[in-house]
Write a protein that holds these residues in place. Structure first.
Motif, PDB file in Angstrom:
ATOM      1  N   ALA A  12     -36.202  12.035   3.906  1.00  0.00           N
ATOM      2  CA  ALA A  12     -37.187  11.645   4.913  1.00  0.00           C
ATOM      3  C   ALA A  12     -36.554  11.384   6.273  1.00  0.00           C
ATOM      4  CB  ALA A  12     -37.934  10.399   4.434  1.00  0.00           C
ATOM      5  N   ASN A  17     -38.407  15.435   8.560  1.00  0.00           N
ATOM      6  CA  ASN A  17     -39.520  15.292   9.494  1.00  0.00           C
ATOM      7  C   ASN A  17     -39.754  16.573  10.290  1.00  0.00           C
ATOM      8  OD1 ASN A  17     -40.930  12.499   9.861  1.00  0.00           O
ATOM      9  ND2 ASN A  17     -38.791  12.025   9.340  1.00  0.00           N
ATOM     10  N   VAL A  34     -43.124  12.904  -0.728  1.00  0.00           N
ATOM     11  CA  VAL A  34     -41.778  12.768  -0.187  1.00  0.00           C
ATOM     12  C   VAL A  34     -40.975  11.838  -1.081  1.00  0.00           C
ATOM     13  CG1 VAL A  34     -42.376  10.820   1.303  1.00  0.00           C
ATOM     14  CG2 VAL A  34     -40.428  12.279   1.907  1.00  0.00           C
ATOM     15  N   ASP A  36     -37.043   9.728  -1.057  1.00  0.00           N
ATOM     16  CA  ASP A  36     -35.821   9.383  -0.338  1.00  0.00           C
ATOM     17  C   ASP A  36     -35.256   8.122  -0.983  1.00  0.00           C
ATOM     18  OD1 ASP A  36     -34.743  10.029   2.876  1.00  0.00           O
ATOM     19  OD2 ASP A  36     -33.995   8.272   1.811  1.00  0.00           O
ATOM     20  N   ALA A  42     -38.896   6.413   3.422  1.00  0.00           N
ATOM     21  CA  ALA A  42     -39.850   7.272   2.721  1.00  0.00           C
ATOM     22  C   ALA A  42     -41.284   6.810   2.956  1.00  0.00           C
ATOM     23  CB  ALA A  42     -39.538   7.294   1.225  1.00  0.00           C
ATOM     24  N   PHE A  45     -42.337   7.796   6.409  1.00  0.00           N
ATOM     25  CA  PHE A  45     -42.597   9.238   6.401  1.00  0.00           C
ATOM     26  C   PHE A  45     -43.974   9.511   5.791  1.00  0.00           C
ATOM     27  CE2 PHE A  45     -42.612  13.459   4.659  1.00  0.00           C
ATOM     28  CZ  PHE A  45     -41.783  14.229   5.450  1.00  0.00           C
ATOM     29  N   MET A  53     -45.653   8.943  -1.698  1.00  0.00           N
ATOM     30  CA  MET A  53     -44.223   8.654  -1.812  1.00  0.00           C
ATOM     31  C   MET A  53     -43.839   8.659  -3.294  1.00  0.00           C
ATOM     32  SD  MET A  53     -42.020   5.362  -0.457  1.00  0.00           S
ATOM     33  CE  MET A  53     -42.500   4.262  -1.792  1.00  0.00           C
TER      34      MET A  53
END
Length: 335
Positions: A12, A17, A34, A36, A42, A45, A53
């Motif tokens: 992330a 991005n 996503v 991370d 995360a 993001f 997430m």
């Protein structure tokens, strides 16, 4: 496009991005999740890109609702994520380099073939507007037979850069040659084809690290000679890629932002020599990320050719390793 590709992104950070922004800009896909290791990043993001997430990358690559996994992590972690994603029947777009070395790249390539899924390597420089235009002119025979390529790619570094992951051998696998150099190597192969000999000098000139902060390289095949220099001690960012044929030349300078305005100079040698005929193209804005995504979507949905695939990633890493060997032995090495 008939169907949006559902995308999961591992990583992330900045690159993750950029990939999400490109998808949102041109369509063809939708970011659905996503992952991370930094949960706070995360979550940020996920809120920004309106996606879920995942608890881990292991969970993300197993999701049935994901078609494509974009991998934007440190070099060390690329291969296990890529292989597992491919085993779970996901296509992958992986930021360069394709692993820390050719062993990593080969493992990814084999997993791709075995599981009948596509791999796109993040060689976005091929899609830089000036380079794309140059390749079109080159393929049309605008500069005739290719003679040589000369390139420079460098930046000014940052305070404390020697403590960053790029100079950690266990994490990155290589220094400036593997970082920016792999882009130049890929571009050279794009124009000149495969090489059969490499000579390189990799040096640590400034930063307190065991990795090279400068690499000076010559690559050769039967018809073409390439020379390039990549550097973290350039102090002012530079991108210069020059292609010379027997009928003219194509010179690319800059790539936007701190690297300066992106321009392409197309020069044609008059039959009687003398001052060349010059045409200058200027480009505003970096559309490479969007165009690279469009290419990958077309490869998945329309069986188009991937521009920068797993084989290109493998060959770039093989050349990097050969240059390291040449620098260590102090002589040219065959590929």
């Amino acid at each position: 496009m008939k169907k949006l590709l559902n995308v999961g992104i591992v990583g992330a950070g900045l690159m993750g991005n950029k990939r999400a922004n490109a998808i949102e800009a041109v369509g063809g896909g939708k970011v659905v999740a996503v992952a991370d290791v930094n949960k706070e990043r995360a979550l940020e993001f996920a809120k920004l890109h309106k996606c879920e997430m995942a608890d881990s990358w292991q969970e993300l690559v197993k999701r049935k609702d994901i078609d494509v996994v974009i991998i934007a992590v440190f070099n060390k972690f690329i291969t296990p994520i890529a292989v597992k994603a491919l085993q779970n029947k996901k296509h992958i777009l992986c930021e360069k380099p394709l692993g820390r070395n050719s062993k990593d790249s080969l493992a990814i390539l084999k997993a791709s073939v075995k599981n009948h899924r596509l791999v796109k390597v993040g060689f976005n420089h091929r899609f830089q507007p000036a380079l794309w235009k140059a390749k079109q002119l080159f393929d049309q025979g605008a500069i005739g037979k290719l003679l040589f390529i000369r390139a420079r790619y460098g930046h000014g570094g940052r305070l404390g850069m020697e403590k960053e992951w790029r100079f950690d051998k266990n994490i990155s696998g290589g220094g400036e040659l593997l970082d920016q150099g792999v882009h130049i190597i890929d571009l050279c192969r794009w124009f000149a084809g495969d090489f059969n000999e490499a000579y390189g000098v990799c040096e640590t000139k400034f930063w307190n690290t065991n990795f090279e902060d400068n690499a000076f390289v010559i690559l050769k095949n039967k018809n073409v000679t390439v020379s390039f220099h990549v550097s973290t001690t350039n102090w002012k960012n530079i991108f210069s890629f020059e292609i010379f044929g027997d009928k003219g030349f194509l010179n690319i300078d800059g790539k936007g932002g701190s690297y300066g305005k992106e321009t392409l100079v197309f020069g044609r040698r008059p039959p009687q020599f003398g001052v060349p005929q010059i045409e200058v193209f200027e480009f505003l804005g970096d559309t490479s990320w969007q165009d690279e995504w469009i290419n990958f979507v077309s490869a998945i949905t329309k069986n188009k050719k991937i521009i920068g695939d797993a084989k290109d990633g493998l060959e770039a890493n093989r050349i990097v390793e050969t240059i390291y060997k040449s620098s260590k032995e102090g002589k040219p090495v065959n590929l």
